[in-house]
Design a protein around this motif. Structure first.
Motif, short mmCIF file in Angstrom:
data_model
loop_
_atom_site.label_atom_id
_atom_site.label_comp_id
_atom_site.label_asym_id
_atom_site.label_seq_id
_atom_site.Cartn_x
_atom_site.Cartn_y
_atom_site.Cartn_z
N LYS A 28 0.83 -1.20 0.00
CA LYS A 28 0.00 0.00 0.00
C LYS A 28 0.86 1.25 0.00
O LYS A 28 1.70 1.44 0.86
CB LYS A 28 -0.88 -0.01 1.23
N ILE A 29 0.66 2.07 -1.00
CA ILE A 29 1.26 3.41 -1.04
C ILE A 29 0.07 4.32 -1.30
O ILE A 29 -0.60 4.20 -2.31
CB ILE A 29 2.30 3.54 -2.16
N GLY A 30 -0.19 5.20 -0.39
CA GLY A 30 -1.40 6.01 -0.53
C GLY A 30 -2.59 5.23 -0.02
O GLY A 30 -2.49 4.45 0.92
N THR A 31 -3.72 5.40 -0.67
CA THR A 31 -4.95 4.79 -0.19
C THR A 31 -5.28 3.46 -0.86
O THR A 31 -6.21 2.77 -0.43
CB THR A 31 -6.13 5.75 -0.41
N LEU A 32 -4.57 3.11 -1.92
CA LEU A 32 -4.87 1.90 -2.68
C LEU A 32 -3.70 0.93 -2.68
O LEU A 32 -2.55 1.35 -2.73
CB LEU A 32 -5.17 2.26 -4.15
N LEU A 38 -3.49 -0.26 -10.08
CA LEU A 38 -3.30 -0.59 -11.49
C LEU A 38 -4.63 -0.77 -12.23
O LEU A 38 -4.78 -0.30 -13.37
CB LEU A 38 -2.42 -1.83 -11.64
N LEU A 39 -5.59 -1.44 -11.60
CA LEU A 39 -6.89 -1.61 -12.25
C LEU A 39 -7.59 -0.27 -12.46
O LEU A 39 -8.11 0.01 -13.55
CB LEU A 39 -7.79 -2.54 -11.44
N LEU A 40 -7.61 0.57 -11.42
CA LEU A 40 -8.25 1.87 -11.55
C LEU A 40 -7.53 2.74 -12.59
O LEU A 40 -8.17 3.43 -13.38
CB LEU A 40 -8.30 2.60 -10.21
N HIS A 41 -6.21 2.67 -12.59
CA HIS A 41 -5.44 3.44 -13.57
C HIS A 41 -5.78 3.00 -14.99
O HIS A 41 -6.00 3.83 -15.88
CB HIS A 41 -3.94 3.31 -13.32
N GLN A 42 -5.84 1.69 -15.21
CA GLN A 42 -6.15 1.17 -16.54
C GLN A 42 -7.53 1.63 -17.01
O GLN A 42 -7.69 2.08 -18.14
CB GLN A 42 -6.07 -0.36 -16.53
N ARG A 67 -12.25 -10.92 -8.67
CA ARG A 67 -12.20 -10.73 -7.22
C ARG A 67 -11.73 -9.31 -6.88
O ARG A 67 -12.29 -8.64 -6.01
CB ARG A 67 -11.27 -11.78 -6.61
N GLN A 68 -10.69 -8.84 -7.58
CA GLN A 68 -10.19 -7.49 -7.34
C GLN A 68 -11.24 -6.45 -7.71
O GLN A 68 -11.44 -5.46 -6.99
CB GLN A 68 -8.90 -7.25 -8.14
N LEU A 102 -7.76 7.25 -6.81
CA LEU A 102 -6.66 7.02 -7.75
C LEU A 102 -5.72 8.21 -7.76
O LEU A 102 -4.49 8.05 -7.69
CB LEU A 102 -7.21 6.75 -9.15
N ASP A 103 -6.28 9.41 -7.82
CA ASP A 103 -5.47 10.62 -7.84
C ASP A 103 -4.64 10.76 -6.56
O ASP A 103 -3.45 11.09 -6.61
CB ASP A 103 -6.36 11.85 -8.03
#
Length: 140
Positions: A28-32, A38-42, A67-68, A102-103
């Protein structure tokens, strides 16, 4: 290819993986965590996507991505929309809350990278980014 260069790359990659594992032992780095990031970024960068497309992109099992995605949906970071051509399928889209998380995570990750590279020149950072991108593309 020069065998000495390849040996250096192999060793340095092993050391890099060790460093990454040590600083991200909680993933975990930040909140995610890494997978959520990676999924949210994609989805954010490339638009809505189905679980199969995401699994293919990340070279993961569909069940793993499913699942993710379920965990992200439960947190309100993504939502499902039915596929217009196949009502049994669906696409995942990012929510406003997901984009905010994500941000925030991206800013936290960027701060960590910035700190590690603070003594590097702009040219070195540019070259490293370019070569790292080229290396990552070899896995596609």
């Amino acid at each position: 290819m020069d065998p000495r260069s390849l040996e250096t790359i192999e060793l340095e990659l092993a050391i890099l993986v060790r460093h990454i594992n040590s600083i991200a032992s909680d993933k975990k780095i930040g909140t995610l965590d890494r997978s959520a990031y990676l999924l949210l970024h994609q989805i954010s960068a490339h638009g809505s996507a189905g679980v199969k497309a995401l699994a293919d992109e990340f070279r993961l099992d569909i069940s793993t991505v499913s699942r993710q995605a379920a965990a992200l949906e439960q947190k309100g970071y993504i939502y499902r929309t039915p596929d217009p051509q196949d009502r049994r399928s669906f696409s995942l889209q990012i929510t406003d809350l997901g984009a905010k998380e994500l941000d925030e995570s991206k800013r936290a990750r960027l701060a960590r990278v910035t700190e590690k590279l603070k003594d590097w020149s702009d040219e070195d950072c540019h070259t490293f980014g370019k070569l790292l991108t080229k290396f990552n593309r070899t896995f596609v």
